[in-house]
Write a protein that holds these residues in place. Structure first.
Motif, PDB file in Angstrom:
ATOM      1  N   TYR A  42      -1.114   3.520  -8.584  1.00 39.86           N
ATOM      2  CA  TYR A  42       0.342   3.413  -8.670  1.00 39.86           C
ATOM      3  C   TYR A  42       0.861   3.907 -10.003  1.00 39.86           C
ATOM      4  O   TYR A  42       2.054   4.109 -10.156  1.00 39.86           O
ATOM      5  N   SER A  90       0.833  -1.193   0.000  1.00 37.72           N
ATOM      6  CA  SER A  90       0.000   0.000   0.000  1.00 37.72           C
ATOM      7  C   SER A  90       0.867   1.242   0.000  1.00 37.72           C
ATOM      8  O   SER A  90       1.980   1.239   0.509  1.00 37.72           O
ATOM      9  N   GLY A  91       0.351   2.300  -0.591  1.00 39.93           N
ATOM     10  CA  GLY A  91       1.108   3.536  -0.641  1.00 39.93           C
ATOM     11  C   GLY A  91       1.027   4.304   0.664  1.00 39.93           C
ATOM     12  O   GLY A  91       1.746   5.249   0.891  1.00 39.93           O
ATOM     13  N   ILE A  92       0.123   3.882   1.544  1.00 39.41           N
ATOM     14  CA  ILE A  92      -0.072   4.631   2.777  1.00 39.41           C
ATOM     15  C   ILE A  92       0.667   3.924   3.907  1.00 39.41           C
ATOM     16  O   ILE A  92       0.323   2.827   4.298  1.00 39.41           O
ATOM     17  N   THR A  93       1.695   4.566   4.368  1.00 35.64           N
ATOM     18  CA  THR A  93       2.488   3.996   5.447  1.00 35.64           C
ATOM     19  C   THR A  93       2.427   4.948   6.632  1.00 35.64           C
ATOM     20  O   THR A  93       1.786   5.995   6.572  1.00 35.64           O
ATOM     21  N   HIS A  94       3.123   4.597   7.679  1.00 35.82           N
ATOM     22  CA  HIS A  94       3.176   5.483   8.854  1.00 35.82           C
ATOM     23  C   HIS A  94       3.781   6.826   8.472  1.00 35.82           C
ATOM     24  O   HIS A  94       3.343   7.868   8.911  1.00 35.82           O
ATOM     25  N   ASP A  95       4.824   6.719   7.644  1.00 32.16           N
ATOM     26  CA  ASP A  95       5.492   7.926   7.164  1.00 32.16           C
ATOM     27  C   ASP A  95       4.510   8.868   6.494  1.00 32.16           C
ATOM     28  O   ASP A  95       4.542  10.068   6.694  1.00 32.16           O
ATOM     29  N   PHE A  96       3.683   8.248   5.674  1.00 29.57           N
ATOM     30  CA  PHE A  96       2.778   9.011   4.823  1.00 29.57           C
ATOM     31  C   PHE A  96       1.900   9.937   5.653  1.00 29.57           C
ATOM     32  O   PHE A  96       1.794  11.134   5.389  1.00 29.57           O
ATOM     33  N   ALA A  97       1.295   9.377   6.687  1.00 25.64           N
ATOM     34  CA  ALA A  97       0.372  10.156   7.504  1.00 25.64           C
ATOM     35  C   ALA A  97       1.099  11.282   8.244  1.00 25.64           C
ATOM     36  O   ALA A  97       0.609  12.412   8.312  1.00 25.64           O
ATOM     37  N   LYS A 137      -4.210   4.043   6.710  1.00 30.42           N
ATOM     38  CA  LYS A 137      -2.978   3.365   7.092  1.00 30.42           C
ATOM     39  C   LYS A 137      -3.309   2.083   7.846  1.00 30.42           C
ATOM     40  O   LYS A 137      -2.788   1.015   7.542  1.00 30.42           O
ATOM     41  N   GLN A 174       4.005  12.706   7.464  1.00 27.59           N
ATOM     42  CA  GLN A 174       4.499  13.723   6.529  1.00 27.59           C
ATOM     43  C   GLN A 174       3.361  14.606   6.028  1.00 27.59           C
ATOM     44  O   GLN A 174       3.544  15.795   5.779  1.00 27.59           O
ATOM     45  N   ALA A 175       2.197  13.977   5.861  1.00 26.45           N
ATOM     46  CA  ALA A 175       1.029  14.736   5.412  1.00 26.45           C
ATOM     47  C   ALA A 175       0.696  15.820   6.420  1.00 26.45           C
ATOM     48  O   ALA A 175       0.359  16.944   6.059  1.00 26.45           O
TER      49      ALA A 175
END
Lengths: 163, 358
Positions: free
Chosen positions: B6, A143-150, B192, A152-153
């Motif tokens: 993607y 998935s493109g949504i990782t912990h980082d993603f949230a 997430k 950084q958003a």
């Protein structure tokens, strides 16, 4: 349905794009959009640069949704094809599978019959691809949504939304 | 639901502003639209009545930029608040990722707030969502007006589930961004966690097939006509290959019989191969036409068979003419007939006779 997020990988989008551009060539239409019923744009092909495709996708999905309700009121489960006729440009919308809409925009260089024919055939092919995507997304965890993603958003949001 | 692409590297989420009529949902969006840099937002679309009441929805796309290589896009929608627009209000909720409930803080609007909240729960339930699972933020709007209810009493009546809440004044812009920031954060957190939770595919698999076979049967009857005959074609490849050989010829001549098709294939190159090259799946419709079933009937192929009719009719005419010539020749010209038999055949005799060559 709530957890059923829509994930498209490059390979499938390429397949979809190839099918749609083949259809555009065959039907001699201007451009085509593939729109999710929720209003998200999946992909687009043809001369779409002058179009606000994001807004178009949302409005087309809205239009399709309201027509579905109209259909219900007259005792149909759903209208699978919609056609808007204008002075120059026309729009043909047809259902693909159970959650996408194939939108073809065309002018007087072609006919509604040709567009209809090609759109119908393309939507059969697209349905097969969507079924494959559905099977795949069920067992893949990528998935493109990782912990980082949230996180950084969040930083970005603070920058953008300043009073 | 969150859409992840993607190919174009986009993550797209849908946030709906819900609430009673005139509570300030559209004003929220207008404020965001006016304050956010123009490269961050798209065009705002408002489907409103002449009196500026939302008829269907308002739509504002915002793009908060690239994160981890993905463009994070959010689509903000509002719903029409009036009670009698429930049909369209429900449509907007389709595929929602997060809800902002905009409540009117004025004392006389409390009943409308409660009614709208109950309506939200009902509409969500119809789509299979649980209001307790969905990211949700309550915004107590119009705090700048005199005589508004205190937040405690609003919380006691509306926020029994303990959702995060903000005081706001959408016209002045107070609290608008706080609300938006929090709902975006909640939506991403939810996405997430659901992405992490997708390692349990059994639920998703069980859910998806139950939805999938339905639509061809119940939702899209005209599609059924197309998809159903696809199986017979796959099962019996013979007719489709026969068509494929003849289908260098126009894909529009599906109604021709087998003998005519082979005759056509032998007769030489097809007249317009480039324009009417069969598109993938057109063999299917050709095969469908041979079946005299109601399911196979399509208006477009009816047109095609009409198109094809003149061709076949023309061919039959030629055959009939040849026969007629053959029959009439001996009567009209016995001498030519004798010469035709001895040499190349009757056609030469016919032309010689026509042009008067001895």
């Amino acid at each position: 349905m709530a957890d059923d997020s829509l994930i498209f990988y490059e390979e499938e989008i390429n397949q979809i794009d190839a099918l749609i551009s083949k259809m555009l060539k065959g039907a001699e239409a201007k451009c085509a959009l593939l729109v999710d019923k929720d209003g998200h744009l999946i992909t687009r092909q043809g001369f779409t640069h002058s179009l606000d495709t994001t807004a178009l996708a949302a409005l087309l999905a809205g239009s399709f949704a309201s027509t579905k309700e109209i259909a219900r009121l007259v005792g149909e489960p759903e209208f699978s094809v919609l056609f808007h006729q204008g002075k120059k440009d026309n729009i043909h919308m047809s259902l693909v599978g159970d959650r996408s809409i194939l939108v073809v925009i065309f002018d007087d260089r072609t006919t509604i019959g040709m567009v209809r024919l090609y759109a119908k055939e393309t939507s059969i092919e697209l349905t097969k691809i969507f079924e494959k995507i559905k099977e795949q997304s069920a067992d893949e965890t990528k998935s493109g949504i990782t912990h980082d993603f949230a996180s950084q958003a969040e930083d970005k949001l603070d920058d953008i939304f300043q009073d | 639901m969150v859409s992840i692409n993607y190919s174009s590297r986009e993550v797209c989420c849908k946030i709906v502003y819900y609430g009673p009529g005139l509570s300030g949902k559209t004003t929220n969006l207008l404020y965001v639209h006016s304050k956010v840099p123009s490269d961050t937002r798209g065009k705002m679309i408002s489907l409103a009545t002449e009196a500026d009441r939302t008829l269907y929805f308002d739509f504002l796309p915002i793009n908060i930029g690239t994160i981890n290589g993905f463009a994070a896009k959010f689509q903000l929608y509002t719903v029409p608040g009036q009670v009698y627009y429930n049909a369209t209000r429900k449509l907007v909720l389709r595929g929602v990722d997060g809800v902002v409930f905009v409540a009117d803080s004025q004392p006389d609007k409390m009943d409308e707030n409660i009614e709208s909240l109950i309506n939200l729960e009902e509409n969500l339930r119809e789509y299979g969502y649980d209001i307790n699972d969905l990211p949700m933020v309550i915004q107590y709007n119009k705090r700048d007006l005199p005589g508004v209810l205190p937040v405690e009493s609003l919380n006691a009546k509306l926020n029994t589930r303990g959702w995060p809440h903000f005081e706001a004044s959408a016209t002045l812009g107070n609290g608008v961004f706080d609300t938006l920031k929090l709902i975006i954060k909640l939506v991403l957190d939810k996405a997430k966690s659901s992405a992490a939770g997708r390692s349990r595919p059994s639920v998703a698999v069980a859910a998806s097939p139950s939805e999938e076979p339905d639509p061809p049967d119940t939702e899209a009857p005209p599609e059924e006509a197309v998809t159903a005959p696809a199986d017979p074609v796959a099962a019996q490849p013979a007719p489709s290959t026969a068509n494929a050989s003849a289908d260098t010829a126009p894909a529009r001549a599906p109604a021709a019989t087998a003998t005519e098709e082979t005759a056509e294939a032998e007769s030489g190159p097809p007249p317009e191969p480039a324009r009417y090259r069969p598109y993938p799946g057109s063999e299917q419709s050709a095969a469908v036409d041979n079946k005299p079933s109601v399911a196979g009937f399509e208006p477009s192929t009816a047109e095609e068979s009409e198109d094809a009719a003149p061709q076949t009719a023309g061919k039959e005419d030629v055959a009939v003419m040849d026969q007629a010539e053959h029959l009439t020749q001996p009567i009209m010209s016995p001498s030519l007939k004798r010469r035709g038999q001895s040499a190349d055949g009757k056609k030469r005799g016919f032309f010689k006779r026509l042009f008067g060559i001895k």
